[in-house]
Design an enzyme around this catalytic site. Structure first.
Site, short mmCIF file in Angstrom:
data_model
loop_
_atom_site.label_atom_id
_atom_site.label_comp_id
_atom_site.label_asym_id
_atom_site.label_seq_id
_atom_site.Cartn_x
_atom_site.Cartn_y
_atom_site.Cartn_z
CG LEU A 1 0.20 2.10 2.58
CD1 LEU A 1 -1.19 2.44 2.09
CD2 LEU A 1 0.14 1.63 4.03
N GLY A 2 3.20 -0.20 -0.08
CA GLY A 2 3.58 -1.30 -0.95
C GLY A 2 4.20 -0.75 -2.22
CE LYS B 1 -1.67 1.84 -9.23
NZ LYS B 1 -2.37 0.61 -9.60
CG ASP C 1 -2.28 -8.60 -13.16
OD1 ASP C 1 -1.60 -7.66 -12.76
OD2 ASP C 1 -1.89 -9.79 -13.15
N GLY D 1 4.70 -2.47 -10.06
CA GLY D 1 5.29 -2.04 -11.31
C GLY D 1 5.03 -0.58 -11.59
CG PHE D 2 1.39 2.64 -10.99
CD1 PHE D 2 1.47 3.67 -10.07
CD2 PHE D 2 0.61 2.83 -12.13
CE1 PHE D 2 0.80 4.85 -10.28
CE2 PHE D 2 -0.07 4.01 -12.34
CZ PHE D 2 0.03 5.02 -11.42
N GLY D 3 4.87 1.86 -9.27
CA GLY D 3 5.57 2.77 -8.37
C GLY D 3 5.21 2.36 -6.96
#
Ligand SMILES: *[C@@H]1O[C@H](CO)[C@@H](O)[C@H](O)[C@H]1NC(C)=O
Ligand SMILES: *[C@@H]1O[C@H](CO)[C@@H](O)[C@H](O)[C@H]1NC(C)=O
Ligand SMILES: *[C@@H]1O[C@H](CO)[C@@H](O)[C@H](O)[C@H]1NC(C)=O
Ligand SMILES: *[C@@H]1O[C@H](CO)[C@@H](O)[C@H](O)[C@H]1NC(C)=O
Ligand SMILES: *[C@@H]1O[C@H](CO)[C@@H](O)[C@H](O)[C@H]1NC(C)=O
Ligand SMILES: *[C@@H]1O[C@H](CO)[C@@H](O)[C@H](O)[C@H]1NC(C)=O
Ligand SMILES: *[C@@H]1O[C@H](CO)[C@@H](O)[C@H](O)[C@H]1NC(C)=O
Ligand SMILES: *[C@@H]1O[C@H](CO)[C@@H](O)[C@H](O)[C@H]1NC(C)=O
Ligand SMILES: *[C@@H]1O[C@H](CO)[C@@H](O)[C@H](O)[C@H]1NC(C)=O
Length: 894
Positions: free
Chosen positions: A617-618, A639, A737, A621-623
């Site tokens: 899906l997207g 995620k 953020d 920075g996390f993965g």
């Protein structure tokens, strides 16, 4: 008869003889080499010896010094030198000290033209080691083939037909750990663009074999000038099995401009000898072996050339079928045309074979055996990987030249392929977009002289580290025009003058951190380099996150602090919180994790939920975030933290814990999590409409533009989510953020704030702010006091939300390129000051809005983004104001 060629690289020990004999071949009339566009290089030829004319082709060969800056020249060992050996094999250039070494050849015709490139090799024990190497050849950034030198005296040839998209093309030798790469010769030959249509922008043809049938005897090797493209046609016949046919009559060229074999090649052919049962069958086969890069079986392209060389009269008929592995290839029985060329080829590569077994089988009606005049056989390779952005390449090449950088892997393309990217460089990679240089670290690089203005041409660079060199002169102001530059480190040089005003401004608005300590001649009479001045030699490293990667690598000090904390706190592998905030403030991390237990998934469950992480899906920075379904059918977003993620365990835990504590309809809720060995994942409710940023930028193709009412509602709902974080929780949370890409939308376009990985809690009693050890967040959204002094309050979120609101109104990005990088606040303020709201409102709303409501919303946004945190409204105020805007809009539509 059989032909054998192994892999993409045909190893033909006998070829040495052929090419060795080239010197005694007939040499028909000379042509002016200038008009050919040929480049013929004798690799390893000392420059002082100058160029020479090749004995066989009368083509001028030149030394290679002008085409490469690496490697060393060697002569091959005397025992491999024969009188007939072509001169370019007498010496080689070898590249002992670099993982990748390249030749840069000019694209002599035009960008986008088609070329034949040929590299030749005779090892000849030039290094006295008697160990023939194996290495890879790359065409630019793409794998071409593996060169496996199997015999020290054998000539090996690598040839590729490819489109060259740029003004030049690089041929690179890549050390794969099996010996030192070397090369004897390199040829570039322009081809007519219509030839070899299978070679296109994404696919190149690697030669396996090119045969001229019906000639026996090595003296009949055909190349330039018989072949105007200097292809080398290898003679082949087997009188025991095949009869030879030849003519001296002219063969009419193929009408098809896509294929062309020279006259001399077409004037000979083989025919099957009469078998006992039928007029016969010709069998030809080629083998290909998988390479390291194409572990599957490569696709193959074959081209067969035919012409009837005999007068076929009366009731005679030559007619045959062609088949590959028994499957008919020709659609109808085929009869070659009398004294006219014809070509047979496959447009789409044949795949799925390692042995390509072709049969030419006479039909029942045929009275004459099948014939064939020539054949070419290629394997296909992908050339779809794109080279680094040309301007970045030019800039880094100029920098390399100016400072005479000697790093051994600074060769070839700076960013591509990723595994061979230059040391000290980081690049951004996006599918089918040229990579760009985003970080350059030349610290302790021995650079001297002034600062090259070419640094200013690295247009998307974010981090530039030139610390601890001998740079002199002043700091060029062009650096201030680099829109994404967030960190410039000039510590420990001999720079003089003052900090240019442009840089000063960037420092003041918080978009750039400059470090310039230990430059004794730099008059730092500016006042705003505080972070550096105060802490330059103390260790506080300030890193600012960048737009794409929401989260930032911890600075050196932060990392140290963490290690220290880790020692005090938790052991290795423990899932105890390591976050400064949670470790220091509430100590209930354990408790939260216990709460989490009941919504814990295993990695296997995640695999099942996401059908093996199929749909992305997207990415952040996390993965990556994957689409998934719970066993009960509820759609979720998973995620998954990638191993290489810069976002750590800490952020993961912060987010997981926070989400168990906070629940609000405008905050994305968590369904569960996974902490299973290396696997770390968070499972959220599915937000089918993606994020606000994509919606505003129109990245979501099927979406019409959002209406003003939808925008206002989204803004209001996100404001409510933030208000909850600020007010309802104790201690208060700062999101840190807030940005449009962290506002997600569900199917009803209801907004929910997401991504709590950076969330920070602090007690509001007493302290007015917390100082954090590291700066996180996203460039363009950072409140100035936070960026400059790391002072964090809930008002930092208000500032970021102001930017979000401006984006909602204007449809612009936080930093506009118009053409100079401009902050959206300045941009909007200037236009609004002229009193014209139309100037700022997103044109995609097509004027459909209540003007008063938009003015009011713009006013709220500007108040949110004032410099002084205390003068900014609270989120509660913002919610009230936006509520009123929405009412105005709703009345407008009554
Ligand atoms: C290679 O041979 C040439 C002539 O045979 C000689 O001039 C040259 O010095 C040799 N080069 C090396 C590196 O030995
Ligand atoms: C090179 O070729 C030899 C002989 O065919 C083979 O044994 C060897 O495995 C090859 N090496 C590589 C790295 O492909
Ligand atoms: C093949 O056989 C046919 C008759 O069976 C004969 O006419 C022809 O000349 C033969 N061709 C060759 C090449 O021997
Ligand atoms: C090629 O295929 C034919 C049948 O299509 C078979 O008779 C022949 O043995 C094969 N030859 C080789 C060398 O595999
Ligand atoms: C090149 O040819 C291949 C095979 O026919 C095809 O899949 C590919 O799309 C072509 N690429 C371009 C850019 O036309
Ligand atoms: C094609 O035929 C050859 C020889 O008969 C064989 O080795 C190869 O496996 C065949 N390939 C396929 C895909 O049938
Ligand atoms: C070749 O042609 C003959 C006669 O038409 C046929 O019997 C035979 O099966 C064919 N062989 C192949 C390998 O196609
Ligand atoms: C840098 O300058 C210092 C002082 O002038 C000198 O000692 C040092 O050798 C220089 N270093 C380089 C790499 O040029
Ligand atoms: C301070 O900076 C200004 C320019 O910004 C310069 O003209 C002036 O000479 C500097 N003063 C000192 C003492 O370096």
């Amino acid at each position: 008869m059989k032909l054998s060629a192994r892999g993409a690289m045909a190893s033909r020990p006998w070829l040495i003889l052929l090419l060795g004999l080239a010197g005694v071949l007939k040499v028909p009339g000379q042509r002016s080499p200038d008009s050919t566009g040929f480049v013929s290089i004798d690799c390893g030829l000392p420059p002082e010896q100058g160029g020479y004319l090749d004995a066989a082709t009368k083509l001028p060969y030149v030394p290679d010094g002008a085409f490469t800056d690496a490697g060393a020249n060697h002569n091959i060992s005397a025992e491999y030198i024969t009188p007939s050996l072509s001169r370019r094999y007498l010496n080689v250039r070898s590249f002992p000290s670099s993982p990748r070494s390249c030749y840069t050849l000019p694209s002599t015709v035009a960008r986008g033209s088609k070329y034949l490139l040929r590299a030749t090799f005779i090892y000849g024990n030039y290094d006295g080691l008697n160990k023939p190497p194996v290495f890879d050849l790359h065409l630019g950034v793409n794998f071409w083939q593996t060169v496996n030198i199997t015999s020290p005296g054998a000539a090996q040839i690598a040839e590729v037909v490819a489109i060259v998209p740029d003004e030049s093309v690089q041929v690179c030798l890549v050390d794969t750990g099996s010996g030192t790469p070397f090369i004897s010769g390199l040829d570039l030959r322009p081809l007519r663009d219509t030839l070899y249509p299978q070679a296109n922008a994404t696919q190149a043809l690697v030669l396996v074999d090119r045969n001229n049938f019906g000639v026996n005897g090595l003296s009949s090797l055909i190349r330039y000038p018989d072949d105007p493209y200097d292809r080398v046609w290898i003679p082949w016949s087997d009188p025991d099995k095949w009869s030879e046919i030849a003519t001296t009559e002219k063969i009419q060229d193929l009408a098809d401009p896509r294929f062309q074999a020279p006259q001399a090649v077409m004037q000979t052919a083989i025919a099957a000898r009469n078998g006992s049962a039928s007029p016969g069958t010709i069998e030809l086969w080629w083998d290909v072996v998988p390479s390291r890069v194409y572990p599957g079986v490569p696709g193959c392209v074959s081209i067969f050339y035919f012409a009837e060389l005999q007068a076929v009269s009366g009731g005679a008929l030559r007619q045959f079928d062609m088949a590959i592995n028994g499957t008919l290839w020709s659609k109808a029985p085929y009869t070659p045309r009398h004294l006219a060329s014809d070509g047979f080829f496959n447009g789409e590569p044949h795949r799925g074979f390692t042995r390509f077994n072709f049969t030419l089988n006479a039909t029942a009606k045929s009275t004459l055996p099948p014939t064939i005049n020539a054949a070419e056989f290629f394997s296909v390779v992908s050339i779809a990987d794109v080279a680094t952005d040309a301007k970045d390449v030019a800039a880094i090449a100029a920098i390399k030249a100016k400072y005479q950088v000697k790093k051994t892997n600074w060769a070839g393309d700076p960013c591509s392929p990723k595994a061979l990217a230059w040391d000290g460089l980081n690049c951004s990679y996006a599918i089918s977009m040229p990579p760009r240089i985003t970080r350059l670290n030349m610290s302790l690089g021995g650079l001297s002289g002034d600062m090259s203005s070419y640094f200013g041409n690295l247009k998307v660079i974010k981090y530039l580290d030139l610390s601890y060199n001998n740079l002199t002169g002043s700091i060029p102001n062009v650096l201030s025009e680099l829109p994404f530059l967030v960190m410039l480190d000039l510590t420990g040089n001999q720079l003089n003058g003052s900090i240019p005003s442009g840089l000063m401004k960037r420092i003041q608005d918080g978009s750039l951190t400059l470090r310039y300590g230990k430059n004794s001649n730099l008059c730092n009479n500016g006042t705003s380099c505080q972070p550096t001045k105060k802490k330059s030699s103390s260790m506080l490293a300030v890193y600012i996150a960048v737009p794409i990667v929401a989260v930032v690598v911890a600075g050196a000090l932060a990392a140290l602090l963490l290690i220290a904390r880790k020692r005090q706190g938790s052991g290795k592998g423990s899932v105890k919180p390591q976050n400064e905030a949670s470790a220091s403030q509430n100590g209930d991390g354990q408790h939260s994790l216990l709460q989490l237990e009941n919504r814990r998934f295993t990695y296997r469950e995640l695999e099942a939920m996401t059908s093996n992480f199929q749909r992305v899906l997207g990415r952040g920075g996390f993965g990556s975030v994957y689409d998934g379904f719970l066993p009960d059918g509820t759609q979720v977003a998973v995620k998954l933290r990638s191993q290489s993620s810069s976002q750590g365990v800490r952020e993961f835990l912060t987010e997981a814990q926070t989400l168990t504590k906070i629940h609000h309809k405008n905050l994305v809720s968590m369904v569960g999590y996974c902490k299973d060995g290396e696997c770390m994942a968070l499972v959220y409710e599915h937000m089918s409409e993606g994020n606000l940023e994509d919606k505003l930028r129109g990245k979501d193709h099927n979406a019409g533009s959002l209406t003003w009412r939808q925008r206002l509602r989204i803004a209001l709902e996100s404001a409510k989510g933030l208000e909850y974080l600020h007010k309802a929780c104790s201690p208060a949370f700062v999101h840190r953020d807030v940005k449009t890409s962290n506002i997600l939308l569900n199917a009803n376009l209801e907004a929910k704030v997401a991504d709590f990985g950076l969330l920070k809690a602090f007690s509001q009693d007493g302290d007015t702010h917390v100082s954090t050890a590291r700066l996180v967040g996203t460039h363009g959204y950072l409140a100035p006091e936070y960026a400059a002094a790391l002072q964090l309050t809930v008002k930092s979120d208000v500032y970021s939300f102001g930017i979000v609101l401006l984006e909602v109104i204007t449809g612009q990005t936080p930093i506009l390129q118009c053409p100079d990088p401009t902050n959206i606040i300045q941009w909007a303020r200037q236009r609004l000051a002229r009193g014209n709201i139309e100037d700022v409102v997103d044109v995609r709303m097509q004027g459909e809005y209540d003007v008063n409501g938009v003015w009011k919303a713009a006013d709220v946004a500007l108040k949110c983004t004032v410099q002084a945190p205390t003068q900014r409204p609270t989120m509660t105020d913002v919610v009230m104001q936006l509520q009123e805007c929405l009412e105005l809009e709703e009345q407008h539509h009554l």
